[in-house]
Scaffold this active site. Structure first.
Site, short mmCIF file in Angstrom:
data_model
loop_
_atom_site.label_atom_id
_atom_site.label_comp_id
_atom_site.label_asym_id
_atom_site.label_seq_id
_atom_site.Cartn_x
_atom_site.Cartn_y
_atom_site.Cartn_z
CB SER A 209 20.20 17.11 6.42
OG SER A 209 19.12 17.21 7.29
CG ASN A 210 19.66 14.76 11.24
OD1 ASN A 210 18.46 14.57 11.27
ND2 ASN A 210 20.23 15.84 11.79
CE1 TYR A 211 19.01 8.64 5.63
CE2 TYR A 211 20.53 7.86 7.33
CZ TYR A 211 20.17 7.98 5.99
OH TYR A 211 20.96 7.43 5.02
CB ALA A 277 18.05 15.23 14.81
#
Ligand code: CTP
Length: 401
Positions: A209-211, A277
């Site tokens: 995943s991402n932040y 995102a």
């Protein structure tokens, strides 16, 4: 003529230092033709006097169930009399009492009896505002349909700086006017917004995943709602919540689920903002069983496959929609953003740079540049994401996009 003209407003003032702003609030509301009655808690009298409030409101100020002449102050009548109630400032203690129906004063009794809109404006020190208990109370009140007037960030009475400051009286009046205005600029617009990261599973216990926190998308959804739009937010995993409860929220995990939800609503949307995102890659294969560690091997690799670029596909199918994308860059920012604007057939792109302190992922603030399809470029200062959201919609409205 103000939309608040002739409105009957019950103002409940509780015991916080910000109560000193309320006589001005009453004055401003009176000036635009509203009728005000005030309930003051006993603690609030430490910060503002009944005399000043009865003078500016031109009505007696109530505090107890029984006044000094033994007359009964009927809380039910007060709650039913008003077109709306504002609790301002609302202390942590009062928020908790409202959320739990702890009816030990006239203000809470009137609150519980009130059938019309109830606005509440929390004001307190930043740590009190951030405390889980305060957060829970606010969430509960919002889930009851009460309307949060969000506190501002800034210098607080304690000398600390942070969130928890009561907005200035004129901002509170603007908030109320915006709420009641029939000519809201985004009225009749259907807006679809995405937020947060997507999460691509590797096996039953792991994912990539991402932040992204989702903050920008949630603030955009709230702002669109405040400006009168009908809003659907499709959100990847995020801890964010809304200050309004009339936003259609669809929770998804993967980019594929996000794409399906977006596509099924695309034809019916006027404005689409892809603030999510979205993962660019997902594991090529999902392992149904947990992948075991191989003791004898140091390296381990996973093969990834490109996900669909949702925004690119929206650009291809675009008919009447205003299509807005985000670009997160850390070099050659403007050129890269312009390239995305063109390649994805967008009307507007919102650029945020990873090089700007306090901007993009995880922050409550953001610093953006808006570029439109006429290649007009507008730079904005670092500010709270709700104000960034306002800048974005004002840009659309002012430029009649
Ligand atoms: N986006 C999308 N689907 C993807 C990837 C991105 O819809 N699979 C959207 C994002 O929501 C954003 C815009 O495309 O509005 C740009 O995303 P960004 O991550 O900045 O750019 P990418 O196109 O993914 O390119 P790169 O990561 O190489 O910069």
């Amino acid at each position: 003529m103000s939309v608040l003209r002739g409105k009957k407003i019950l103002l409940g003032i509780t015991g916080g230092i910000a109560a000193y702003k309320t006589p001005i609030l009453v004055r401003l509301l009176k000036k635009i033709g509203a009728e005000i009655k005030v309930i003051l808690t006993e603690n609030a009298k430490e910060f503002v006097t009944p005399l000043s409030l009865s003078t500016v409101s031109e009505n007696p100020v109530l505090s107890k169930f029984k006044d000094d002449d033994e007359n009964w102050n009927n809380h039910v009548e007060l709650g039913l009399w008003c077109d709306f109630m504002i609790i301002c400032p609302a202390t942590a203690n009062t928020l908790c009492k409202m959320a739990n129906g702890n009816c030990d004063n006239l203000l809470i009794a009137a609150y519980l009896s009130c059938k019309s809109n109830i606005f509440f404006a929390p004001a307190m020190d930043l740590d009190m505002y951030k405390h889980e208990s305060t957060k829970k109370s606010i969430e509960k009140l919002v889930s009851f349909g009460n309307i949060l007037i969000p506190p501002e960030s800034g210098e607080l009475a304690s000398g600390l700086v942070g969130e928890g400051r009561l907005p200035e009286p004129n901002s509170i009046v603007d908030f109320l006017i915006a709420h009641y205005s029939k000519n809201l600029p985004l009225k009749n617009k259907k807006i679809l917004i995405t937020a947060g990261p997507t999460l691509e599973p590797i096996d039953p216990v792991r994912f990539i995943s991402n932040y992204s926190s989702g903050k920008m998308g949630y603030r955009l959804a709230e702002e669109a709602k405040r400006l009168g739009a009908s809003v659907c937010l499709i959100s990847g995993p995020s801890n964010e919540t809304f200050s309004v409860n009339t936003i259609d929220l669809i929770k998804v995990k993967t980019s594929q689920q996000m794409e399906e939800e977006v596509m099924s609503r695309y034809n019916n949307s006027d404005i689409v903002i892809m603030a999510a995102a979205v993962s660019d890659y997902r594991p090529k294969l999902y392992s149904e069983k947990k992948i075991k560690k191989k003791l004898e091997e140091e390296d381990f690799s996973i093969e990834f496959k490109k996900t669909n670029d949702i925004l690119f596909n929206l650009g291809k199918l675009k008919k009447k929609q205003l299509l807005i994308g985000f670009a997160l860059e850390n070099n050659n920012e403007i050129e890269n953003a312009k390239k995305k604007l063109k390649e994805k057939n967008l009307d507007v792109i919102i650029l945020n740079s990873l090089n700007d302190e306090g901007a993009a992922f995880g922050h409550d603030t953001n610093k953006v540049t808006i570029i439109d399809n006429k290649l007009r470029i507008n730079h904005y200062d670092l500010k709270e994401k709700r104000f960034v959201a306002n800048d974005i919609f004002q840009y659309i409205i002012i430029n009649k996009l």
